[in-house]
Enzyme design. Structure first.
Site, PDB file in Angstrom:
ATOM      1  N   THR A  40      81.493  53.182  34.017  1.00 48.62           N
ATOM      2  CA  THR A  40      82.312  53.761  35.093  1.00 48.62           C
ATOM      3  C   THR A  40      81.770  53.441  36.474  1.00 48.62           C
ATOM      4  OG1 THR A  40      83.006  55.577  33.686  1.00 48.62           O
ATOM      5  CG2 THR A  40      83.151  55.970  36.034  1.00 48.62           C
ATOM      6  N   SER A  85      80.776  50.917  27.828  1.00 51.35           N
ATOM      7  CA  SER A  85      79.689  51.103  26.861  1.00 51.35           C
ATOM      8  C   SER A  85      80.186  51.518  25.482  1.00 51.35           C
ATOM      9  CB  SER A  85      78.662  52.101  27.388  1.00 51.35           C
ATOM     10  OG  SER A  85      79.106  53.421  27.218  1.00 51.35           O
ATOM     11  N   SER A  86      81.480  51.825  25.343  1.00 51.68           N
ATOM     12  CA  SER A  86      82.011  52.090  24.001  1.00 51.68           C
ATOM     13  C   SER A  86      81.969  50.812  23.163  1.00 51.68           C
ATOM     14  CB  SER A  86      83.452  52.588  24.079  1.00 51.68           C
ATOM     15  OG  SER A  86      83.491  53.711  24.901  1.00 51.68           O
ATOM     16  N   GLN A 304      72.899  70.451  13.041  1.00 53.90           N
ATOM     17  CA  GLN A 304      74.065  70.416  13.930  1.00 53.90           C
ATOM     18  C   GLN A 304      73.790  71.211  15.218  1.00 53.90           C
ATOM     19  OE1 GLN A 304      77.770  71.322  11.797  1.00 53.90           O
ATOM     20  NE2 GLN A 304      76.902  70.349   9.982  1.00 53.90           N
TER      21      GLN A 304
HETATM   22  N1  ASP Z   1      83.701  54.720  29.171  1.00 51.40           N
HETATM   23  C1  ASP Z   1      82.649  54.629  30.167  1.00 51.40           C
HETATM   24  C2  ASP Z   1      81.469  53.895  29.533  1.00 51.40           C
HETATM   25  O1  ASP Z   1      80.732  54.474  28.813  1.00 51.40           O
HETATM   26  C3  ASP Z   1      82.253  55.982  30.614  1.00 51.40           C
HETATM   27  C4  ASP Z   1      81.188  56.021  31.684  1.00 51.40           C
HETATM   28  O2  ASP Z   1      80.569  55.067  32.070  1.00 51.40           O
HETATM   29  O3  ASP Z   1      80.946  57.142  32.164  1.00 51.40           O
HETATM   30  O4  ASP Z   1      81.328  52.708  29.767  1.00 51.40           O
END
Ligand code: ASP
Length: 368
Positions: A40, A85-86, A304
């Site tokens: 982000t 990063s996903s 958990q």
């Molecule tokens: N979807 C973004 C990522 O992890 C979220 C972020 O950077 O906060 O790349």
């Protein structure tokens, strides 16, 4: 300053990293390498879809003119294209370790800009991969893109660079481990979990204190920071991803657990149990776990609960897991246990050696 860059194998056909070095040779004698992977922090809105998309490092840099005000020499390296990063995978962890190892002697510290979603996994993985690390590797990112007025990205980035450059009075790095800096807190990477999808205070280390807190001054918690015995940096690159997490819940079915543990090629399971490491006292569960263990599958017990440690001997409902050969995950995070298992399996360790090493902190990932 030149960085050795080799294309090691063709896994980087999509993301061919390209050098975008911005070198300011007029600066002092502290050298920082800033590695931009994406996230982000470097995104902007696509006006057609409304979704956030990555933009390149030059634009990110244009939004942080403060970068030129540091009294340090900062080089930058950008993944091209930057990634959400996903999409993070072990091959990119390898790339990061390769960049750090190839440039280890040239820089005092490393800052990695990374998406927040899988930052804790990357930080955990790097902590195991960079054996004998004696320099700071600080991951940071943001919840709002750096071009937005209320962004948290600028402060996170600027303070992360300060921390990566900080030295003790005797000239050693103030922090010499893989950590995450976010919203005023410096946390040990392999103790950290993302807990908030919106708030600026997005990360927590429930079972270990902050390594530093940034206010008007950056206050280091020297007792919490890892102290090294010495030795040369030894980078590791291999991961075996034949692992999974299995979360228990009231009503979980025998056939589901049996099928999951019967998956061909499966080598390790992170079993997410209740409380201090407890599970239903069903005979089929104990038998299935025992049978998996006999087939060489390592099962690690993680609670958990976010705070506290697994203690299987505390209740009868935990004891039978011990009897079934389940290993304690102590007070580790899921991110840390998963990456440690992938790392140990990748190193080709046998199940009994993995058991021993899961009970040995390698780089402060659990409290003995
Ligand atoms: N979807 C973004 C990522 O992890 C979220 C972020 O950077 O906060 O790349």
């Amino acid at each position: 300053m030149l960085i050795n860059y080799m294309i090691i194998c063709n896994v980087f056909t999509i993301f061919v990293p390209e050098f975008q070095l911005s070198t300011n040779n007029m600066k002092g004698n502290t050298d920082i390498l800033l590695i931009y992977t994406g996230g982000t922090i470097g995104m902007r809105k696509n006006h057609d879809t409304g979704a956030l998309e990555a933009f390149d490092f030059n634009q990110l840099q244009a939004n942080v003119p403060e970068l030129t005000q540091f009294a340090y020499h900062i080089d930058t390296y950008s993944f091209n294209p930057p990634m959400d990063s996903s999409d993070m995978e072990p091959k990119f962890w390898r790339k990061l370790v390769e960049i750090i190892a190839d440039n280890y002697n040239l820089y005092d510290g490393f800052v990695i800009l990374h998406g927040t979603d899988t930052m804790a996994y990357t930080a955990s993985a790097l902590s195991f991969m960079l054996e004998n690390l004696q320099k700071p590797v600080v991951l940071t990112g943001s919840q709002l893109p750096i071009g937005m007025l209320r962004t948290d990205g600028k402060e996170n980035l600027i303070t992360a660079i300060e921390i990566a450059a900080a030295k003790t009075e005797d000239g050693h790095s103030a922090v010499s481990e893989v950590c995450i800096f976010f919203e005023n807190q410096l946390l040990r990477g392999n103790r950290t979990t993302k807990i908030n999808a919106e708030g600026f205070n997005a990360f927590r280390s429930y079972n270990y204190p902050s390594l530093a807190t940034a206010g008007t001054h950056i206050k280091y918690n020297h007792n919490a920071i890892l102290h090294h015995q010495g030795g040369q940096l030894t980078p590791h690159y291999k991961f075996d991803t034949n692992v999974l997490t299995l979360t228990l819940f009231p009503g979980i079915q025998e056939n589901v657990v049996k099928r999951v543990l019967g998956i061909e090629g499966l080598k390790a399971v992170v079993l997410k149990t209740y409380g201090s490491g407890n599970a239903p006292q069903k005979k089929w569960l104990v038998d299935t776990l025992k049978e998996a263990q006999q087939r060489g599958i390592v099962v690690v017990n993680i609670s958990q609960c976010l705070t506290g440690s697994v203690e299987m001997q505390r209740y009868e409902t935990g004891l039978h897991l011990l009897d079934a050969g389940v290993i304690s995950g102590h007070d580790c995070t899921v991110e840390s246990v998963l990456t440690k298992l992938m790392f140990l399996l990748g190193e080709g360790k046998a199940a009994d050696e993995i058991t021993r090493l899961m009970n040995t902190p390698l780089c402060g990932e659990f409290t003995l």
